[in-house]
Each structure stands twice: as C-alpha cells, then as structure tokens.
Scaffold this motif. Structure first.
Motif, PDB file in Angstrom:
ATOM      1  N   GLU A 285       0.818  -1.198   0.000  1.00 40.24           N
ATOM      2  CA  GLU A 285       0.000   0.000   0.000  1.00 40.24           C
ATOM      3  C   GLU A 285       0.862   1.262   0.000  1.00 40.24           C
ATOM      4  OE1 GLU A 285      -2.473   0.349   3.455  1.00 40.24           O
ATOM      5  OE2 GLU A 285      -0.772   0.428   4.841  1.00 40.24           O
ATOM      6  N   PHE A 286       0.309   2.282  -0.589  1.00 42.77           N
ATOM      7  CA  PHE A 286       0.969   3.578  -0.672  1.00 42.77           C
ATOM      8  C   PHE A 286       1.045   4.226   0.714  1.00 42.77           C
ATOM      9  CE2 PHE A 286       2.211   7.619  -2.239  1.00 42.77           C
ATOM     10  CZ  PHE A 286       1.400   8.578  -1.625  1.00 42.77           C
ATOM     11  N   VAL A 287       2.184   4.856   0.990  1.00 41.31           N
ATOM     12  CA  VAL A 287       2.359   5.570   2.251  1.00 41.31           C
ATOM     13  C   VAL A 287       2.531   7.066   1.996  1.00 41.31           C
ATOM     14  CG1 VAL A 287       3.819   5.879   4.282  1.00 41.31           C
ATOM     15  CG2 VAL A 287       3.389   3.571   3.389  1.00 41.31           C
ATOM     16  N   ALA A 288       3.526   7.408   1.168  1.00 46.08           N
ATOM     17  CA  ALA A 288       3.821   8.821   0.926  1.00 46.08           C
ATOM     18  C   ALA A 288       4.638   8.958  -0.351  1.00 46.08           C
ATOM     19  CB  ALA A 288       4.590   9.424   2.099  1.00 46.08           C
ATOM     20  N   ALA A 289       4.594  10.160  -0.928  1.00 45.87           N
ATOM     21  CA  ALA A 289       5.399  10.444  -2.114  1.00 45.87           C
ATOM     22  C   ALA A 289       5.767  11.914  -2.128  1.00 45.87           C
ATOM     23  CB  ALA A 289       4.650  10.062  -3.391  1.00 45.87           C
ATOM     24  N   ILE A 290       6.826  12.212  -2.886  1.00 47.45           N
ATOM     25  CA  ILE A 290       7.300  13.585  -2.995  1.00 47.45           C
ATOM     26  C   ILE A 290       7.749  13.816  -4.430  1.00 47.45           C
ATOM     27  CG2 ILE A 290       9.634  12.930  -2.241  1.00 47.45           C
ATOM     28  CD1 ILE A 290       9.730  15.658  -0.761  1.00 47.45           C
ATOM     29  N   ASN A 291       7.405  14.966  -4.980  1.00 49.39           N
ATOM     30  CA  ASN A 291       7.772  15.219  -6.372  1.00 49.39           C
ATOM     31  C   ASN A 291       9.256  15.568  -6.471  1.00 49.39           C
ATOM     32  OD1 ASN A 291       7.765  17.892  -5.436  1.00 49.39           O
ATOM     33  ND2 ASN A 291       6.999  18.679  -7.384  1.00 49.39           N
ATOM     34  N   TRP A 292       9.736  15.715  -7.702  1.00 45.84           N
ATOM     35  CA  TRP A 292      11.177  15.817  -7.900  1.00 45.84           C
ATOM     36  C   TRP A 292      11.776  17.063  -7.297  1.00 45.84           C
ATOM     37  CZ3 TRP A 292      13.763  19.477 -10.969  1.00 45.84           C
ATOM     38  CH2 TRP A 292      12.930  20.306 -11.750  1.00 45.84           C
ATOM     39  N   LYS A 293      10.991  18.141  -7.201  1.00 48.07           N
ATOM     40  CA  LYS A 293      11.515  19.377  -6.613  1.00 48.07           C
ATOM     41  C   LYS A 293      11.378  19.380  -5.095  1.00 48.07           C
ATOM     42  CE  LYS A 293      10.895  22.753 -10.346  1.00 48.07           C
ATOM     43  NZ  LYS A 293      10.236  24.031 -10.713  1.00 48.07           N
ATOM     44  N   GLY A 294      10.580  18.460  -4.585  1.00 48.68           N
ATOM     45  CA  GLY A 294      10.326  18.462  -3.151  1.00 48.68           C
ATOM     46  C   GLY A 294       9.257  19.456  -2.748  1.00 48.68           C
ATOM     47  N   GLU A 295       8.559  20.009  -3.735  1.00 45.84           N
ATOM     48  CA  GLU A 295       7.554  21.044  -3.451  1.00 45.84           C
ATOM     49  C   GLU A 295       6.202  20.454  -3.098  1.00 45.84           C
ATOM     50  OE1 GLU A 295       9.185  24.482  -6.544  1.00 45.84           O
ATOM     51  OE2 GLU A 295       7.700  22.997  -7.184  1.00 45.84           O
TER      52      GLU A 295
ATOM     53  N   THR B 109       4.011  17.093  -1.690  1.00 52.13           N
ATOM     54  CA  THR B 109       4.019  15.820  -0.968  1.00 52.13           C
ATOM     55  C   THR B 109       2.619  15.247  -0.906  1.00 52.13           C
ATOM     56  OG1 THR B 109       3.800  16.982   1.140  1.00 52.13           O
ATOM     57  CG2 THR B 109       6.032  16.425   0.434  1.00 52.13           C
ATOM     58  N   PHE B 110       2.562  13.941  -0.812  1.00 48.55           N
ATOM     59  CA  PHE B 110       1.287  13.227  -0.819  1.00 48.55           C
ATOM     60  C   PHE B 110       1.344  12.149   0.246  1.00 48.55           C
ATOM     61  CE2 PHE B 110       0.384  15.150  -4.912  1.00 48.55           C
ATOM     62  CZ  PHE B 110       1.646  15.326  -5.451  1.00 48.55           C
ATOM     63  N   TYR B 111       0.232  11.943   0.930  1.00 42.90           N
ATOM     64  CA  TYR B 111       0.204  10.972   2.017  1.00 42.90           C
ATOM     65  C   TYR B 111      -1.067  10.143   1.988  1.00 42.90           C
ATOM     66  CZ  TYR B 111       3.923  13.866   3.982  1.00 42.90           C
ATOM     67  OH  TYR B 111       5.098  14.553   4.165  1.00 42.90           O
ATOM     68  N   ALA B 112      -0.933   8.910   2.427  1.00 45.18           N
ATOM     69  CA  ALA B 112      -2.122   8.104   2.676  1.00 45.18           C
ATOM     70  C   ALA B 112      -2.835   8.683   3.890  1.00 45.18           C
ATOM     71  CB  ALA B 112      -1.715   6.656   2.943  1.00 45.18           C
ATOM     72  N   ASP B 113      -4.143   8.559   3.903  1.00 44.92           N
ATOM     73  CA  ASP B 113      -4.930   9.108   5.019  1.00 44.92           C
ATOM     74  C   ASP B 113      -4.483   8.519   6.354  1.00 44.92           C
ATOM     75  OD1 ASP B 113      -8.110   9.331   3.222  1.00 44.92           O
ATOM     76  OD2 ASP B 113      -6.392  10.698   3.330  1.00 44.92           O
ATOM     77  N   SER B 114      -4.051   7.277   6.333  1.00 47.76           N
ATOM     78  CA  SER B 114      -3.702   6.587   7.576  1.00 47.76           C
ATOM     79  C   SER B 114      -2.444   7.140   8.234  1.00 47.76           C
ATOM     80  CB  SER B 114      -3.514   5.093   7.304  1.00 47.76           C
ATOM     81  OG  SER B 114      -2.499   4.885   6.327  1.00 47.76           O
ATOM     82  N   VAL B 115      -1.630   7.904   7.482  1.00 47.42           N
ATOM     83  CA  VAL B 115      -0.377   8.413   8.056  1.00 47.42           C
ATOM     84  C   VAL B 115      -0.314   9.938   8.091  1.00 47.42           C
ATOM     85  CG1 VAL B 115       0.797   6.329   7.243  1.00 47.42           C
ATOM     86  CG2 VAL B 115       0.967   8.459   5.898  1.00 47.42           C
TER      87      VAL B 115
END
Length: 123
Positions: free
Chosen positions: A46-56, A58-64
């Motif tokens: 399952e997906f937890v978190a992600a960050i784009n290439w610039k670091g600008e 961020t994305f998170y699963a609701d659970s975290v």
C-alpha cells in the motif's frame, strides 16, 4: 547498476518514532518522484507517501497524515520518511520507490524499488 537501499527500520514501541532513509545510486533521481510503500504480512502493498522531484509537493495516505513526513535531498540522492506517533498497525516492510512518470499512489507505475526495511511497532 541502479539501486535503492532503505535503512532505519527496527523495533519501536507504540508512540515512538523512526526515520527511514533511502539512498539511490546508479543514476540521478533528482527528476523522479520518490515514494514510500509498505506491505504487512498477508496484505497487499500500500501507498504511504510520495514527494515530487523538486520536493515542493508531498502526498500521504490518510492513515499516516499528520504523523509521517516525507522529504528528499537531491544533492545526496536520498529520500527520507520521518515516522512519529507510530502505531502497531504501522508494522510492515517499508519500500522505497522511484519513477519518472508515476500515478502517485499506484505501485505499478514506479520504475525502481528497494529491497525494503522492516518496521515493527509493539503495543
């Protein structure tokens, strides 16, 4: 040879913190989205978190959300996952992933994967 190597996992009590690192080598990942996924025994990855290439962005699963923070240092080709207020349900193998053109929460769209690091949260 392209490699993603996770570190920082371990055993922690509920309410504690861990910081995972993912060191990339073999090519620069500064233009890639970097993500963290996890897989608990008997469950799908399952997906937890992600960050784009610039670091600008961020994305998170609701659970975290509100407990985990993803960040990156492109100069070091490294991405981090700071995990606070850990819960037993966070217990899983955590994987780092990278991809150039990804659908953020979809594991299949990432091109490169690490071997994973175990996180165990005791109650």
């Amino acid at each position: 040879q392209v490699q993603l190597v996770e570190s920082g996992g371990g055993l922690v009590q509920a309410g504690g913190s861990l910081r995972l690192s993912c060191a990339a080598s073999g090519r620069t990942f500064s233009r890639d989205t970097m993500g963290w996924f996890r897989q608990a025994p008997g469950k799908e990855r399952e997906f937890v978190a992600a960050i784009n290439w610039k670091g600008e962005s961020t994305f998170y699963a609701d659970s975290v959300k509100g407990r985990f923070t993803i960040s990156r240092d492109n100069a070091k080709n490294t991405v981090y996952l700071q995990m606070n207020s850990l819960k037993p349900e966070d217990t899983a193998v955590y994987y780092c992933a990278a991809g150039t053109y990804v659908r953020t929460a979809e594991a299949i769209s990432y091109d490169y994967w690490g071997q994973g690091t175990q996180v165990t949260v005791s109650s």
